[in-house]
Design a protein around this motif. Structure first.
Motif, short mmCIF file in Angstrom:
data_model
loop_
_atom_site.label_atom_id
_atom_site.label_comp_id
_atom_site.label_asym_id
_atom_site.label_seq_id
_atom_site.Cartn_x
_atom_site.Cartn_y
_atom_site.Cartn_z
N LYS A 86 6.41 25.93 89.09
CA LYS A 86 7.20 24.61 88.91
C LYS A 86 6.88 23.48 87.96
CE LYS A 86 7.15 24.46 93.82
NZ LYS A 86 6.53 24.38 95.14
N VAL A 87 7.78 22.82 87.63
CA VAL A 87 7.75 22.18 86.37
C VAL A 87 6.72 21.01 86.26
CG1 VAL A 87 8.98 20.44 84.70
CG2 VAL A 87 10.19 22.57 85.50
N ASN A 88 5.86 20.73 85.63
CA ASN A 88 4.83 19.72 85.77
C ASN A 88 4.84 19.07 84.15
OD1 ASN A 88 3.05 21.38 84.21
ND2 ASN A 88 1.56 21.25 85.91
N GLY A 89 5.66 19.35 83.18
CA GLY A 89 5.62 19.05 81.86
C GLY A 89 6.28 19.65 80.94
N PRO A 90 6.68 19.27 79.92
CA PRO A 90 7.16 20.18 78.68
C PRO A 90 6.34 21.59 78.65
CG PRO A 90 6.74 18.15 77.90
CD PRO A 90 5.83 18.31 79.06
N LEU A 91 7.31 22.63 78.54
CA LEU A 91 6.82 24.13 78.46
C LEU A 91 7.55 24.88 77.54
CD1 LEU A 91 4.95 26.11 80.08
CD2 LEU A 91 6.82 26.49 81.67
N GLU A 92 6.82 25.90 76.79
CA GLU A 92 7.48 26.82 76.16
C GLU A 92 6.67 28.05 76.39
OE1 GLU A 92 8.60 28.01 71.35
OE2 GLU A 92 7.52 26.16 71.91
N VAL A 93 7.43 29.04 76.79
CA VAL A 93 6.96 30.62 77.06
C VAL A 93 7.84 31.73 76.43
CG1 VAL A 93 5.98 29.38 79.40
CG2 VAL A 93 8.25 30.65 79.20
#
Length: 123
Positions: A86-93
């Motif tokens: 789940k989204v809890n902040g900016p993310l790059e994967v």
């Protein structure tokens, strides 16, 4: 209390050699949101049990408290499962190969198992 904040989630889908970025509301399921926007990502069980949807975090973090398919050590080393994330902040994967992550997590244990009766699948 729900947040109206959105965060940029960027996935480098290496199996298809493409990058996808979406603005996703905080608390939303990453896999489900991408699917709703017509973006297909790798997955299998949708329960956080297998490693088909495994990713390596380049930057940011995600809430994956509902998953059981990755050890705490793997999560601490930057791996996550998109199906329960789940989204809890900016993310790059970047997406991973299922066998690659499975081997990282279980390979050292499976290679050391000695069955004195032999492999039952050899019979």
């Amino acid at each position: 209390m729900e947040s109206n904040q959105t965060h940029t989630i960027t996935i480098h889908f290496r199996q298809e050699n493409r990058t996808i970025s979406l603005e996703i509301p905080e608390g939303e399921s990453i896999l489900r949101y991408f699917e709703e926007k017509g973006e297909t990502l790798p997955f299998s069980c949708r329960n956080g049990c297998c490693t088909t949807c495994a990713v390596k975090v380049i930057s940011g973090s995600m809430d994956q408290s509902d998953g059981i398919g990755l050890s705490k050590q793997m999560q601490d080393n930057g791996y996550g499962l998109l199906c329960v994330a789940k989204v809890n902040g900016p993310l790059e994967v970047v997406t991973q190969e299922e066998d690659e992550v499975y081997e990282l997590q279980f390979g050292k244990y499976l290679g050391s198992i000695k069955n004195k009766a032999g492999n039952p699948f050899d019979m």
